[in-house]
Design a protein around this motif. Structure first.
Motif, short mmCIF file in Angstrom:
data_model
loop_
_atom_site.label_atom_id
_atom_site.label_comp_id
_atom_site.label_asym_id
_atom_site.label_seq_id
_atom_site.Cartn_x
_atom_site.Cartn_y
_atom_site.Cartn_z
N ASP A 271 -39.12 -10.64 1.04
CA ASP A 271 -38.25 -11.14 2.12
C ASP A 271 -36.84 -11.45 1.61
O ASP A 271 -35.85 -11.26 2.33
CB ASP A 271 -38.86 -12.37 2.79
N GLY A 275 -33.59 -9.69 3.09
CA GLY A 275 -32.54 -10.61 3.55
C GLY A 275 -31.18 -10.22 3.00
O GLY A 275 -30.16 -10.36 3.66
N SER A 413 -30.01 -19.63 4.16
CA SER A 413 -31.47 -19.75 4.14
C SER A 413 -31.90 -20.69 3.03
O SER A 413 -31.20 -20.87 2.04
CB SER A 413 -32.14 -18.39 3.98
N TRP A 435 -32.07 -20.17 8.22
CA TRP A 435 -33.46 -19.69 8.27
C TRP A 435 -34.24 -20.31 7.13
O TRP A 435 -33.68 -20.61 6.06
CB TRP A 435 -33.48 -18.16 8.13
N LYS A 438 -36.92 -16.91 5.30
CA LYS A 438 -36.50 -15.61 5.82
C LYS A 438 -34.98 -15.67 5.91
O LYS A 438 -34.39 -16.75 5.79
CB LYS A 438 -37.14 -15.30 7.17
N ALA A 441 -32.89 -13.10 10.45
CA ALA A 441 -33.82 -12.72 11.52
C ALA A 441 -33.24 -13.12 12.88
O ALA A 441 -33.64 -14.13 13.46
CB ALA A 441 -35.17 -13.38 11.29
N ASP A 443 -32.57 -13.07 16.89
CA ASP A 443 -33.56 -13.02 17.97
C ASP A 443 -32.77 -13.14 19.28
O ASP A 443 -31.94 -14.06 19.40
CB ASP A 443 -34.52 -14.21 17.77
#
Ligand code: NAD
Length: 476
Positions: A271, A275, A413, A435, A438, A441, A443
């Protein structure tokens, strides 16, 4: 309302014919091979004025539709994207360079349809502010008018949809100005969307920065959506000042990731990699500086290097590849110069850092640089490519201070096995989104925007819709 369309499937050749000028135009070359992809029209400011005038004329009719009617159109536009998904993905891959597979071209086209549908589905009811013996007051969001949208070359289709979908949903008409590096992708996307939308609701004008400047200062543009570099964002604020335009600015990022000492290097390595290296590092909210606690520093560096070595880079249309070239020579030079400066300063090259000379295409190898100081330009500047600096830290206070030291504040993150600890650190970071375990991400339901010089205004979700409406209080 009687909305009817049949979803049309357009061949690659027909799509290119539809968007290219009959003769002339600017040659667009594949950044992986140097081969000709197509020719982009060179629209002038006179073309821009004509597009704005047509969008202005169409706006009252579009704005008079209900939210349900406009949402129906957005869903039909999503159908059109899905019917032409592979054709759009191939063109995007060839023009932008990103591979078909991995979180790249097919993923981006899929995200366009998903964002259109999500934007169609949000509920935006008038807010009741007061309702008592003194009277009643409601907050409504009315159309603003014509929205101008200026975009970058890294995610040209998806970012266009981020700009146009909420604009249309709120009853505005739209004039897009894509990056001069990736105009064909946006011209093709708009052509496909326009098979579903009413005439003149959505326009695209392909030109350079002078067309962008003219759009930003035009008196008949009511709101600007801009995604691009911080330097251009500042120029846009100046150009838009005389007409007091509403402006949403999604600008450059230099996102920090902080790995706490309790994180498990093997668990987070994959991840962390995506990222940082999504779209070969050419992503606004990618992890661009990694801070790792000294106790697990070498383990994280080794785990990340193992993942990075396994990710094939090459020509986008080859189904095996998940990393591609830099999109253009200027960006290649930025990455190459920053990595060279890091090497010259004595930082450790864990992987990459040695581009092959004499090859076609702007390929820069996946690069990890360890034992690097926080003030090194590879850390302090946005590299926007496949080169990740990894900085060692001793205390959480030191990591937070370093993460917050820059003027950029888009995303960040925190990586940890302890949720409470991670939340505590997240609250101390100056960024629009943090985040946990992660990175990047996004959305469609979650508002997205920058802190500090990464911009202002919000996109996505109901908050994003509100930024594309004129708030109006009705009091009685
Ligand atoms: P850029 O600023 O060079 O160009 C963006 C657009 O602005 C292009 O269409 C260009 O023609 C236009 N433009 C240039 N000068 C202009 C002017 N004076 N007036 C009006 N328009 C003008 O950015 P880029 O190199 O295409 O994109 C990369 C940058 O975008 C990176 O910094 C990246 O972080 C940022 N970005 C931010 C987000 C976000 O959501 N915050 C998303 C993607 C990219």
């Amino acid at each position: 309302m009687n909305i009817s369309t049949t979803t049309e499937q357009i061949s690659f050749e027909d799509l290119l014919t539809a968007i290219q000028p009959v003769d002339g135009g600017r040659e667009i070359k594949d950044p992986a091979t140097g081969a000709l992809v197509g020719r982009a029209p060179e629209h002038t400011t006179a073309d821009l004025h004509a597009a704005i005038a047509a969008a202005r004329t169409a706006q009252p009719g579009w704005g008079a539709l209900t939210h349900t009617e406009r949402s129906t159109y957005l869903n039909l536009a999503a159908d059109a994207v899905e019917a032409n998904a592979e054709t759009l993905a191939v063109l995007l891959s060839r023009e932008q360079g990103k591979p078909l597979n991995g979180p790249n071209a097919r993923f981006e086209v899929g995200a366009c349809a998903a964002w259109l549908r999500a934007t169609a589905a949000f509920q935006l009811e008038p807010e009741i502010l007061v309702d008592d013996e003194s009277g009643r007051a409601e907050l409504h969001y009315r159309p603003l008018g014509v929205v101008g949208a200026i975009g970058p070359w890294n995610w040209p289709m998806m970012i266009s949809v981020w700009q146009l979908a909420p604009s249309l949903r709120m009853g505005n008409t739209v004039v897009m100005k894509p990056s001069e590096y990736t105009p064909l992708s946006v011209l093709a996307l708009v052509h496909v969307l326009n098979t579903a939308l009413p005439v003149d609701v959505l326009h695209v004008v392909s030109g350079g920065r002078e067309v962008g400047e003219a759009l930003a200062s035009h008196p008949d543009i009511d709101k600007l959506m801009f995604t691009g570099s911080t330097a251009t964002g500042k120029a846009i604020i100046r150009s838009s000042a005389d007409t007091v335009k509403r402006v949403t600015l999604e600008l450059g990022g230099n996102d920090a990731g902080i790995v706490l000492p309790d994180a498990d290097p093997q668990t987070i390595a994959q991840d962390l990699f995506w990222g940082a290296f999504i779209n070969t590092g050419q992503t606004c909210a990618a992890l661009k500086r990694l801070y790792v606690h000294e106790d697990i520093y070498e383990d994280v560096v080794a785990a990340l290097a193992e993942v990075a070595r396994s990710m094939p880079m090459g020509v986008g249309l080859d189904e095996n590849n998940v990393l591609g070239p830099l999109q253009n020579k200027a960006q290649f030079d930025i990455v190459a110069n920053l990595v060279q400066a890091a090497k010259d300063s004595g930082a450790r090259v864990v992987l990459g850092g040695n581009p092959e000379e004499g090859q076609p295409g702007y390929f820069y190898p996946t690069t990890l640089i360890a034992d690097i100081d926080n003030d090194n330009p590879l850390v302090a500047q946005e590299q926007f490519g496949p080169a990740l600096p990894i900085v060692k830290y001793s205390t959480i206070d030191e990591a937070v201070e370093k993460a917050n030291a820059l003027e950029a504040g888009l995303g960040a993150s925190v990586w940890s096995s302890n949720k409470e600890k991670a939340l505590e650190v997240a609250a101390r970071i100056q960024a629009g989104t943090v985040w946990i375990n992660k990175h990047g991400a996004v959305d469609p339901r979650l508002p997205f925007g920058g802190a500090k010089q990464s911009g202002y205004g919000l996109e996505f979700g109901v908050e994003g819709l509100k930024h594309l409406g004129q708030p109006q209080v009705i009091s009685y």
